[in-house]
Design an enzyme around this catalytic site. Sequence first.
Site, mmCIF file in Angstrom:
data_model
loop_
_atom_site.group_PDB
_atom_site.id
_atom_site.type_symbol
_atom_site.label_atom_id
_atom_site.label_comp_id
_atom_site.label_asym_id
_atom_site.label_seq_id
_atom_site.Cartn_x
_atom_site.Cartn_y
_atom_site.Cartn_z
ATOM 1 N N GLU A 62 0.836 -1.194 0.000
ATOM 2 C CA GLU A 62 0.000 0.000 0.000
ATOM 3 C C GLU A 62 0.873 1.248 0.000
ATOM 4 O O GLU A 62 0.369 2.351 0.149
ATOM 5 C CB GLU A 62 -0.972 -0.007 1.170
ATOM 6 C CG GLU A 62 -0.323 0.049 2.536
ATOM 7 C CD GLU A 62 -1.377 0.188 3.633
ATOM 8 O OE1 GLU A 62 -2.084 -0.793 3.865
ATOM 9 O OE2 GLU A 62 -1.481 1.277 4.220
ATOM 10 N N HIS B 151 -1.400 -11.593 11.260
ATOM 11 C CA HIS B 151 -1.066 -10.197 10.999
ATOM 12 C C HIS B 151 -0.818 -9.505 12.337
ATOM 13 O O HIS B 151 -1.488 -9.779 13.331
ATOM 14 C CB HIS B 151 -2.201 -9.515 10.241
ATOM 15 C CG HIS B 151 -1.947 -8.054 10.031
ATOM 16 N ND1 HIS B 151 -0.786 -7.589 9.449
ATOM 17 C CD2 HIS B 151 -2.671 -6.955 10.358
ATOM 18 C CE1 HIS B 151 -0.824 -6.270 9.422
ATOM 19 N NE2 HIS B 151 -1.950 -5.852 9.973
ATOM 20 N N CYS C 293 -3.126 -4.398 4.340
ATOM 21 C CA CYS C 293 -2.040 -5.225 4.881
ATOM 22 C C CYS C 293 -2.059 -6.673 4.407
ATOM 23 O O CYS C 293 -1.203 -7.456 4.807
ATOM 24 C CB CYS C 293 -2.073 -5.197 6.414
ATOM 25 S SG CYS C 293 -1.704 -3.565 7.067
#
Lengths: 359, 133
Positions: free
Chosen positions: A92, A247, A124
């Site tokens: 990103e 994550h 993400c």
Amino acid sequence: MENYRGNGRGIMIPNREVGIVGYGAYIPRFRIRADEISRIWKDGEESLHLEEKSVAGLDEDTATMAIEAARNALERGRINPGDMGAIWVGSESKPYAVKPTATIVAEALGSTPHLNAADWEFACKAGTEALQAALGFVSSGMAHYALAIGADTAQGRPGDALEYTASAGAAAFLVGPGEESLAVLEGSYSFVSDTPDFFRRPLQPYPEHGHRFTGEPAYFRHTLQAGQYLMEHLGTKPQDYACIVLHQPNAKFPERAARLLGFSEKQFRPGLLVEVIGNTYAGSSPLGLTAYLDQAQPGERVLMVSFGSGAGSDAFSFRITEKIRKNLAPLPAVQDYISRRREIDYATYARYRGKLNYG
Amino acid sequence: MSLPQNWRRQAGRYRLQGIKCQNCGRMSLAPRSICPRCHSTDIAPHQFSGKGEIYSHSTLYQAPAGYQAYIPYTVALVRLEEGPLVSAQLTDVDTDQVQIGQKVEMVTRKLREYGDEGLIVYGYKFRPVLKGE
């Protein structure tokens, strides 16, 4: 439908064995400590439990970090750069708003021109969706090897809670046939919904986020659903896994999610890097997986569940093979990048991250 | 420098691809169509390993146009393990930690940007060897 091996509700199982043939990591050298950030901004440090985060240098960006991670992956897989069927970069923080990062990486590796190169986007989880697509591309026989990369130099508005976490790093996975793989895919699954927990509008330098809204309806719902659903349909249980990689937007979320999924600290510790490098966004769960692979043993299983705001999670179950024992000595491990550190103060950090206005 | 000029230099800059004379074996990072030693035109591309050592170095505090954002930075003459000497910026090293004879390796980094709207130029730099000596 005779070749279809899924369950009709999103479970992805390849028709032929496919997996990770080589992997590589990259973490920049600079670190800023959480207490240095809270020296300037008096908010946020206590709730995030971070020691420090990585910071990209002035001459680094998503392309340069992706290149080094990719070079490590190719060297570990010992394959010719010209044999690559695809190079896909998930990020990103693209160096150009319009112009692919993947062609820069492909050119630097010497893989051009006979391949597919593209950038992927999903906050993400851009790196893990590139990985999922690469696994599909190779298992279909459309490519022998494909390279999937997650890389970011993440942005945080000065003074925002994100400043404590938004960091820089990259991980690359060289995907190839099962018989060459050090980790074979058992199955994958994605769980997505339109959840506006975090976003950045065009031409805006910093993202907006929903504070507490980023937790239960966003991170936890998608991560837990994706992990549980994949295990349920593969018939695996938490105790079947040596490691779980999630994550890592902060230290609390992945730890809590791992425990809610039924995993212990011994299982989530090897892939948890956020306390010492921060949240590397598209590099986050991929880097956690590379840290586990550095110490993985044949026969073990690893579950990886990414999370991307907006929102969704990709889950993967991999089985480690004998190929993990290939000589790793000359290649930098994740730990080598973590121990190579040069601390900087907030002023240097502000300069390196382009937070100064020269007027 | 124009877009085509930058574009033509990518192989050398991005990954240290040079040339090798197929007649006398002379290697060079600079693209050439005639060997400066034996004048042969039998020239083929050659991929350098990126390993080398510092032959000499100097730290810049006054930078040429386009490089001011990076000062102070150190430039070095690096003796590649294949023989040729190349000049390049060093990166990931403090200026007072640079030594003649130091083992270095090539990394691809940002060399400069043509403002906020122009081309980003990538190319080789060298850093102290991270692992694998």
